[in-house]
Write a protein that holds these residues in place. Sequence first.
Motif, mmCIF file in Angstrom:
data_model
loop_
_atom_site.group_PDB
_atom_site.id
_atom_site.type_symbol
_atom_site.label_atom_id
_atom_site.label_comp_id
_atom_site.label_asym_id
_atom_site.label_seq_id
_atom_site.Cartn_x
_atom_site.Cartn_y
_atom_site.Cartn_z
ATOM 1 N N GLN A 103 0.805 -1.214 0.000
ATOM 2 C CA GLN A 103 0.000 0.000 0.000
ATOM 3 C C GLN A 103 0.845 1.274 0.000
ATOM 4 O O GLN A 103 0.311 2.380 -0.089
ATOM 5 N N MET A 104 2.163 1.139 0.100
ATOM 6 C CA MET A 104 3.046 2.304 0.103
ATOM 7 C C MET A 104 3.159 2.873 -1.304
ATOM 8 O O MET A 104 3.125 2.138 -2.293
ATOM 9 N N SER A 105 3.330 4.169 -1.410
ATOM 10 C CA SER A 105 3.315 4.840 -2.720
ATOM 11 C C SER A 105 4.418 4.363 -3.650
ATOM 12 O O SER A 105 4.215 4.252 -4.868
ATOM 13 N N ASN A 106 5.608 4.059 -3.116
ATOM 14 C CA ASN A 106 6.721 3.666 -3.977
ATOM 15 C C ASN A 106 6.750 2.177 -4.303
ATOM 16 O O ASN A 106 7.667 1.717 -5.003
ATOM 17 N N TYR A 107 5.751 1.438 -3.837
ATOM 18 C CA TYR A 107 5.658 0.015 -4.178
ATOM 19 C C TYR A 107 5.527 -0.162 -5.689
ATOM 20 O O TYR A 107 5.932 -1.182 -6.250
ATOM 21 N N ALA A 108 4.994 0.847 -6.355
ATOM 22 C CA ALA A 108 4.806 0.797 -7.816
ATOM 23 C C ALA A 108 6.129 0.646 -8.559
ATOM 24 O O ALA A 108 6.143 0.201 -9.713
ATOM 25 N N HIS A 109 7.254 0.990 -7.906
ATOM 26 C CA HIS A 109 8.561 0.907 -8.550
ATOM 27 C C HIS A 109 9.216 -0.469 -8.413
ATOM 28 O O HIS A 109 10.280 -0.697 -8.978
ATOM 29 N N ASN A 279 9.405 3.226 2.641
ATOM 30 C CA ASN A 279 8.836 3.773 1.407
ATOM 31 C C ASN A 279 9.870 4.634 0.684
ATOM 32 O O ASN A 279 10.007 4.559 -0.557
ATOM 33 N N TRP A 280 10.635 5.410 1.422
ATOM 34 C CA TRP A 280 11.683 6.265 0.846
ATOM 35 C C TRP A 280 12.731 5.427 0.136
ATOM 36 O O TRP A 280 13.223 5.800 -0.923
#
Length: 349
Positions: A103-109, A279-280
């Motif tokens: 669910q973290m924003s940078n998981y998309a990477h 996430n960072w």
Amino acid sequence: MPLKARFGAALVAAALSALPAAAQDAEKTLFFYNWTDYYPVELLTKFEKETGIKVILDGFDSNDTLLAKLQSGGASYDVIVPSDYVIPGLIKDGLLMKIDTHQMSNYAHMKDAFKNPDFDPKHEYSAPYLWGVTGLAYDSAQVEGGTLEASWKEYFEPRPGLEGKIAALDTASDEILAASLYLGIPQCTESNEDAARILELLQAQKAKLKLYSSDSTVDRMASGEVAMHHVWNGATARATAQRDTIRFLYPKEGTPMFRDNFAVPANAPHPENAKIFINWMMAPENAAAVSNAIAYANAIKSDEFLNEQWKKMEAINMPEEYTPRLVPTQDCGPKARELRDRIWTRLKG
């Protein structure tokens, strides 16, 4: 945060200013427990500057040390770095906090190949950090003929010219797994006969070693202190950047593969800071910064930020034909772990 949503940033700032200095410092603190020499300190400076969170870094030398620390409850960390096979047991024992990495924003990477891992299928408790292999590094300048066979035989039954010039890792899991692969024994064996064969091999090898050590591996190889080291490929690559006669072997009997991960202990004092950090670290430029400094591959779509030297080095860019040699580390049961501990105690006693 709920307070921020309700009252706004100004009131949050006012509330924080009313707290004692120690409480404010604690709120902006992250206790990070990672493998020794496995994270570039300068990247922590960037994180601290961008987030205002102060990181206190502590190091360990093996998964066994990490497990002992967590199981004893003697220390509180916010982010830890366990290897893949350790995570199922930590989850089962209630030692990890659910962080829902997906669910973290940078998981998309994250690269697709690293999603839904067998040890944490939904990435509820972990996030990928670095991955690599454990094999054999040697200094071709100290080897007659300049080359060695890609076999554990060179390590466990070394040539006379290498005796006394070999370093072993000081970790039971690594040494016993290597011995098991060489002898064709299952890595999670529960057989006393298998254990006896492993111990016999390790005891015979012990007299031919210079030392057992999992620390300062890069310096030891780069300085030429040893001619061969049982070691990780990333450490080998960093040493090769300083001493270009170093070569890396992927043993044909099996080359252990590891996947190291970020996780948050159940008793973490600053879990929200831990999530911010994880996430960072999934931002491509930050993941690449670690790979460039530590020389291990990451699981993030960060290739555009990687240094060219690592792309050209065999210790990092493994030839495709060696893929069948890779052996994932297994999560052994209690009886197998107890047998391993007995072997190591006898060997080092």
